[in-house]
Design an enzyme around this catalytic site. Structure first.
Site, mmCIF file in Angstrom:
data_model
loop_
_atom_site.group_PDB
_atom_site.id
_atom_site.type_symbol
_atom_site.label_atom_id
_atom_site.label_comp_id
_atom_site.label_asym_id
_atom_site.label_seq_id
_atom_site.Cartn_x
_atom_site.Cartn_y
_atom_site.Cartn_z
ATOM 1 N N ASP A 335 -10.974 4.259 -3.671
ATOM 2 C CA ASP A 335 -10.060 5.222 -3.973
ATOM 3 C C ASP A 335 -10.261 5.478 -5.611
ATOM 4 O OD1 ASP A 335 -7.540 6.010 -3.438
ATOM 5 O OD2 ASP A 335 -5.857 4.309 -4.503
ATOM 6 N N ASP A 642 -4.668 0.431 -3.758
ATOM 7 C CA ASP A 642 -3.672 -0.365 -4.638
ATOM 8 C C ASP A 642 -2.998 -0.404 -3.824
ATOM 9 O OD1 ASP A 642 -4.024 2.785 -4.710
ATOM 10 O OD2 ASP A 642 -3.953 2.534 -7.359
ATOM 11 N N ASP A 646 -3.582 2.317 1.503
ATOM 12 C CA ASP A 646 -5.528 1.410 1.907
ATOM 13 C C ASP A 646 -5.016 0.164 2.033
ATOM 14 O OD1 ASP A 646 -6.063 3.241 -0.175
ATOM 15 O OD2 ASP A 646 -5.413 2.236 -1.883
#
Length: 703
Positions: A335, A642, A646
């Site tokens: 990410d 996070d 995800d």
């Protein structure tokens, strides 16, 4: 109750708010009655996500013995006991038990550490019921409830906005969008758009950053966007780690070898004429001796020692076999927000007069320099007072504060991150955050129609001044003069063209650009106050990359590991950050958006993943597809994240990595490893450590 209620919950963002209210059969001014809310609770259940059953300790302990090699050892112990060799039986069982205890203790410690990382929240919200405003627990909400929210509140369910006043919502945990999203209750969007673009909706698990509003609940519990992702998480099965696969294969080889030994020895002894019972004893003894009793314990000890070293590198591994998986990783899907970047909006550039300024320093710490960058071919026209006036506009047209954290070593923003960045850049110049000689008279809040925010202050001498910030196009349209070299001069068409060109250049570098202006002695009439402005300058900000990540990305490439960025952020922003960090290069130059991913079938995606380094504006489903595509190519994939969006991809990866500070509880539960410092560099260090552990284990197995 009307059967159309269930239909109204479907795609409320694509319907006018009046239509949604009508189908939900609710009086917005009075809310639901207690009786009606009770009926709906019976129909829809409580507003909570399904929780996974907690595994009892004995089951976790028993799982430590679920390996073929361990089963062979137990079988060897039974055979040894049956033949009267009690010493070997006791030794083998002691080794098996020690192996199980070591694995169980290490995993329990990791689980306890994970529990300590979880953040507690008070799930209550303000709701209209029976014509009165009351406070209810979030789990008591039902579709049709009218909720009132303001800055700082957590959103308790998916809801269609009825009205919104200068409302922005931090949706990073759900969509990956790094900056708060502006909301517009009157807007209607297409049914097929991703959650990140549903500007008339608010979602369970997000937070109101600025403004306030009223919304009607459209989905609760498992039906929310958060619940839908949780459902994907439940369907995603964990696969054995590479080490578990190798040990299982070794176990199968041992079974074959042991049976072959028994058969050969027994056959030879029978040919010599020995009785059957006398033949079985030496044959079985040799088979037991062929089993490497110490292997599981040596592997477990090597993993446990490696785990302790990883903790010192800010990596908390939840399952022992995952330590070895780290050493096998070939692709890291990461990410962007908070992992590669700081998740702290920072002013990078200022344009005042004809001079551009580069601003050094990152994050919310008020330390940095202003370096003039004159435009080529023009004579610089600006002075220090112009720069300080621009900073003052950003500081006063602001509702955020920057304060030290409890440890006194860092700084945090209380309020909107974009406004916080303006406070920080003013503090870097030495401007005080507050000034008693200015008294706020009134504020015209930002809204998505005007694209402006204005504040009016009265000075100590009795004069009044208005400070304005907003979208460059909106501010320029209202500006009649510009501030340059300490003076106000008329704003010409050429001046406007120059400002728009500088704005486009800054936006091309993925900066979020705001224009700053002011007006002396504005009229008391708020409707006509935002006019006849004096343009002061442009300010460009971005969530900057972490300083150490560029070196970590280079180290990944040297080690043969492919870094890939997968983010819900805007493609332009993602591409700029990826180029700055070295993730995007000539070998894999492609940037794919979520919409483009939707046009690709799985086979085509599998073919294109090797040429794609950045995926932007993606959903949870897209992230999952990318991870599966890499795995089908035979790669060992690590996925970091996070946000809740995800979590499915984190669980599907060979090793899922969650952020310990900013990560949601859902993502931590789905992960194999938790980073206690939320830093991409720690992943690289963990992989480096994992390779050393893998090398040690391979030496033991070969021996």
């Amino acid at each position: 109750m009307d059967d159309t209620l269930a239909a109204a919950i479907d795609a409320p963002h694509a319907r006018a708010v009046e239509h949604v209210i009508s189908h939900l059969d609710v009086d917005v001014e009075r809310g639901l009655t207690t009786a009606e809310a009770g009926q709906r609770r019976l129909r829809f259940g409580e507003n909570r996500l399904p929780e996974a059953a907690v595994r009892p300790a004995w089951l976790k302990f028993a799982a430590q013995f679920n390996q073929l090699v361990v089963w062979i050892l137990i079988a060897a112990a039974v055979i040894a006991g049956a033949t009267g060799d009690l010493i070997d039986t006791a030794a083998i069982l002691a080794i098996v038990l020690l192996n199980g205890v070591l694995g169980f203790v290490q995993e329990e410690r990791a689980e306890q550490a994970l529990e300590s990382l979880k953040k507690m929240a008070v799930p209550a919200t303000r709701v209209r019921r029976d014509g009165e405003l009351t406070s209810l627990l979030a789990r008591e909400l039902v579709p049709g409830d009218v909720v009132l929210l303001e800055a700082g509140d957590s959103v308790p369910a998916d809801a269609r906005l009825i009205e919104a006043f200068a409302m922005t919502v931090q949706e990073a945990a759900l969509t990956g969008e790094s900056v708060p999203v502006e909301k517009n209750a009157r807007q209607v969007v297409q049914a097929a758009v991703a959650p990140a673009d549903r500007t008339n909706m608010i979602f369970f698990g997000t937070a109101i950053t600025t403004g306030k509003g009223t919304a009607v609940v459209t989905s609760i519990g498992a039906s929310t966007e958060l619940g839908r992702i949780a459902g994907m998480l439940a369907r995603e099965e964990r696969e054995p780690t590479p080490l578990q696969k190798r040990l299982a294969e070794l176990g199968r080889i041992l079974v074959v070898v042991c049976l072959a030994i028994v058969a050969v020895i027994a056959g030879l002894l029978l040919l010599r004429g020995m009785p059957l019972m006398e033949v079985l004893l030496p044959a079985v003894s040799l088979a037991v001796a062929a089993v490497p009793e110490g292997l599981p314990t040596v592997v477990t000890v090597a993993l446990a020692l490696g785990l302790r070293r990883l903790v010192r590198r800010n990596a908390l591994v939840r399952k022992l076999p995952s330590v070895e998986t780290l050493g096998s990783v070939t692709v890291i899907c990461t990410d962007k927000t908070g992992t590669l970047t700081r998740n702290e909006m920072t002013v990078r550039e200022l344009v005042v007069g004809d001079v551009g300024y580069e601003v050094t320093g990152t994050g919310y710490a008020p330390h940095g320099e202003f370096r003039p960058q004159p435009t080529a071919g023009t004579e610089p026209s600006s002075n220090e007072s112009d720069l300080e006036l621009a900073l003052l506009v950003g500081l006063r047209c602001n509702n955020s504060r920057v304060v030290p954290t409890d440890d006194g070593e860092h700084w945090q923003v209380l309020g909107d991150p974009t406004e916080g960045a303006l406070v920080v850049v003013a503090m870097k110049r030495g401007l005080p955050p507050s000034d008693d000689s200015f008294r706020l008279e009134y504020e015209i809040p930002f809204d998505s129609t005007r694209k402006l925010m204005s504040t009016v202050f009265r000075r100590s001498d009795g004069s009044r001044v208005m400070y304005v910030k907003g979208a460059p196009e909106a501010v320029l349209a209202l500006s009649r003069a510009r501030r340059i070299a300490g003076k106000d001069e008329p704003f010409t068409d050429d001046n406007r063209a120059t400002v728009l060109r500088r704005n486009a250049e800054m936006a091309g570098r993925a900066l979020r650009v705001l224009a700053l202006a002011y007006r002396n002695d504005p009229p008391l009439d708020e409707e006509n106050a935002e006019a006849e402005l004096t343009f002061v300058g442009l300010v460009g900000m971005i969530d900057p990359p972490r300083d150490e990540v560029r070196d970590a990305v280079a180290l990944c490439r040297q080690a043969g590991i492919r870094p890939v960025m997968i983010t819900g952020d805007h493609p332009g922003t993602a591409e700029a950050i990826a180029r700055e960090l070295g993730i995007l290069d000539d070998q894999a130059p492609q940037v794919l958006s979520g919409r483009e991913l939707d046009q690709l079938d799985d086979a085509e995606l599998e073919r294109r993943v090797t040429q794609t380094s950045v995926y932007a504006r993606v959903t949870a489903e897209h992230k999952l597809r990318v991870v599966h595509a890499w795995k089908r190519r035979g790669e060992i994939v690590a996925m970091t994240g996070d946000g809740v969006n995800d979590a499915p991809a984190v669980k599907a990866a060979d090793i899922g990595i969650a952020m310990g500070i900013t990560g949601t509880d859902v993502t931590k539960e789905a992960s194999d490893m938790v980073l206690t410092d939320d830093n991409f560099t720690s992943i690289v260090h963990a992989v480096e450590e994992g390779r050393g552990i893998l090398d040690n284990i391979q030496k033991v197995i070969h021996y």
